[in-house]
Design a protein around this motif. Structure first.
Motif, PDB file in Angstrom:
ATOM      1  N   TRP A   1       0.849  -4.828   1.919  1.00 41.20           N
ATOM      2  CA  TRP A   1       0.716  -5.370   0.566  1.00 41.20           C
ATOM      3  C   TRP A   1       1.001  -4.239  -0.411  1.00 41.20           C
ATOM      4  CZ3 TRP A   1       0.684  -9.871  -1.681  1.00 41.20           C
ATOM      5  CH2 TRP A   1       0.293  -9.977  -3.006  1.00 41.20           C
ATOM      6  N   PHE A   2       1.863  -4.489  -1.370  1.00 37.13           N
ATOM      7  CA  PHE A   2       2.255  -3.478  -2.342  1.00 37.13           C
ATOM      8  C   PHE A   2       1.810  -3.918  -3.737  1.00 37.13           C
ATOM      9  CE2 PHE A   2       5.169  -3.213   1.218  1.00 37.13           C
ATOM     10  CZ  PHE A   2       5.137  -1.861   1.506  1.00 37.13           C
ATOM     11  N   PRO A   3       0.682  -3.389  -4.213  1.00 33.21           N
ATOM     12  CA  PRO A   3       0.164  -3.802  -5.519  1.00 33.21           C
ATOM     13  C   PRO A   3       1.184  -3.672  -6.651  1.00 33.21           C
ATOM     14  CG  PRO A   3      -1.483  -2.537  -4.360  1.00 33.21           C
ATOM     15  CD  PRO A   3      -0.214  -2.440  -3.552  1.00 33.21           C
ATOM     16  N   LYS A   4       1.972  -2.612  -6.640  1.00 32.59           N
ATOM     17  CA  LYS A   4       2.940  -2.439  -7.724  1.00 32.59           C
ATOM     18  C   LYS A   4       3.970  -3.570  -7.715  1.00 32.59           C
ATOM     19  CE  LYS A   4       6.067   0.753  -9.964  1.00 32.59           C
ATOM     20  NZ  LYS A   4       6.713   2.062  -9.949  1.00 32.59           N
ATOM     21  N   ASP A   5       4.419  -3.973  -6.526  1.00 30.12           N
ATOM     22  CA  ASP A   5       5.362  -5.093  -6.451  1.00 30.12           C
ATOM     23  C   ASP A   5       4.729  -6.357  -7.028  1.00 30.12           C
ATOM     24  OD1 ASP A   5       7.119  -3.376  -5.227  1.00 30.12           O
ATOM     25  OD2 ASP A   5       7.039  -4.352  -3.262  1.00 30.12           O
ATOM     26  N   ALA A   6       3.471  -6.611  -6.665  1.00 26.24           N
ATOM     27  CA  ALA A   6       2.793  -7.810  -7.153  1.00 26.24           C
ATOM     28  C   ALA A   6       2.596  -7.753  -8.659  1.00 26.24           C
ATOM     29  CB  ALA A   6       1.446  -7.965  -6.444  1.00 26.24           C
ATOM     30  N   GLU A   7       2.060  -6.658  -9.135  1.00 23.78           N
ATOM     31  CA  GLU A   7       1.692  -6.560 -10.554  1.00 23.78           C
ATOM     32  C   GLU A   7       2.883  -6.392 -11.497  1.00 23.78           C
ATOM     33  OE1 GLU A   7      -1.207  -7.326 -11.704  1.00 23.78           O
ATOM     34  OE2 GLU A   7      -2.108  -7.528  -9.716  1.00 23.78           O
ATOM     35  N   THR A   8       4.071  -6.184 -10.959  1.00 19.97           N
ATOM     36  CA  THR A   8       5.265  -6.130 -11.806  1.00 19.97           C
ATOM     37  C   THR A   8       6.123  -7.386 -11.634  1.00 19.97           C
ATOM     38  OG1 THR A   8       6.463  -4.851 -10.127  1.00 19.97           O
ATOM     39  CG2 THR A   8       5.348  -3.612 -11.876  1.00 19.97           C
ATOM     40  N   ASP A   9       5.628  -8.345 -10.872  1.00 21.68           N
ATOM     41  CA  ASP A   9       6.311  -9.626 -10.671  1.00 21.68           C
ATOM     42  C   ASP A   9       5.751 -10.620 -11.687  1.00 21.68           C
ATOM     43  OD1 ASP A   9       6.695 -12.344  -9.782  1.00 21.68           O
ATOM     44  OD2 ASP A   9       7.241 -11.565  -7.810  1.00 21.68           O
ATOM     45  N   GLU A  10       6.590 -11.082 -12.602  1.00 20.13           N
ATOM     46  CA  GLU A  10       6.119 -11.958 -13.677  1.00 20.13           C
ATOM     47  C   GLU A  10       5.507 -13.254 -13.167  1.00 20.13           C
ATOM     48  OE1 GLU A  10       8.819 -12.615 -16.941  1.00 20.13           O
ATOM     49  OE2 GLU A  10       9.452 -10.515 -16.920  1.00 20.13           O
ATOM     50  N   ALA A  11       6.051 -13.805 -12.107  1.00 21.42           N
ATOM     51  CA  ALA A  11       5.504 -15.050 -11.561  1.00 21.42           C
ATOM     52  C   ALA A  11       4.103 -14.821 -10.999  1.00 21.42           C
ATOM     53  CB  ALA A  11       6.428 -15.612 -10.485  1.00 21.42           C
TER      54      ALA A  11
END
Length: 107
Positions: free
Chosen positions: A9-19
């Protein structure tokens, strides 16, 4: 398929994904429950009633949480008719399976 106990799980990927960031806390919780179930069971049921049952929600609760924001993160599963898959989760599954095979071969 191997029994894979975790996915990356990559928090940065999640938190920079607008959806992802557009989801409410309730949607996020349900989305993560969907991901967890899909990881363990190689997908989640496409049928709304069965999906509600396996996610331990009554149909009304599950339907309320299966909003466009959550639903659009899943697509028909390529290997399992009647199931849905999350594209990113399937990429992580492939990564974990390759890593597991490599570890087994080197043992």
């Amino acid at each position: 398929m191997r029994n894979l106990p975790y996915f990356r799980w990559f928090p940065k990927d999640a938190e920079t994904d607008e959806a992802y960031t557009a989801m409410s806390d309730e949607e996020l919780g349900f989305y993560h429950r969907c991901l967890n179930y899909a990881w363990i069971n190689d997908g989640i049921p496409a049928d709304p009633g069965e999906r509600a049952r396996v996610l331990r929600k009554n149909r009304r609760q599950a339907d309320a949480r299966w909003t466009d924001r959550v639903a659009k993160r899943f697509k028909p599963h390529e290997r399992r008719p009647g199931y849905l898959a999350n594209t990113r989760l399937e990429e992580e599954r492939s990564h974990a399976e390759r890593k597991s095979v490599k570890a087994t071969e080197s043992a």
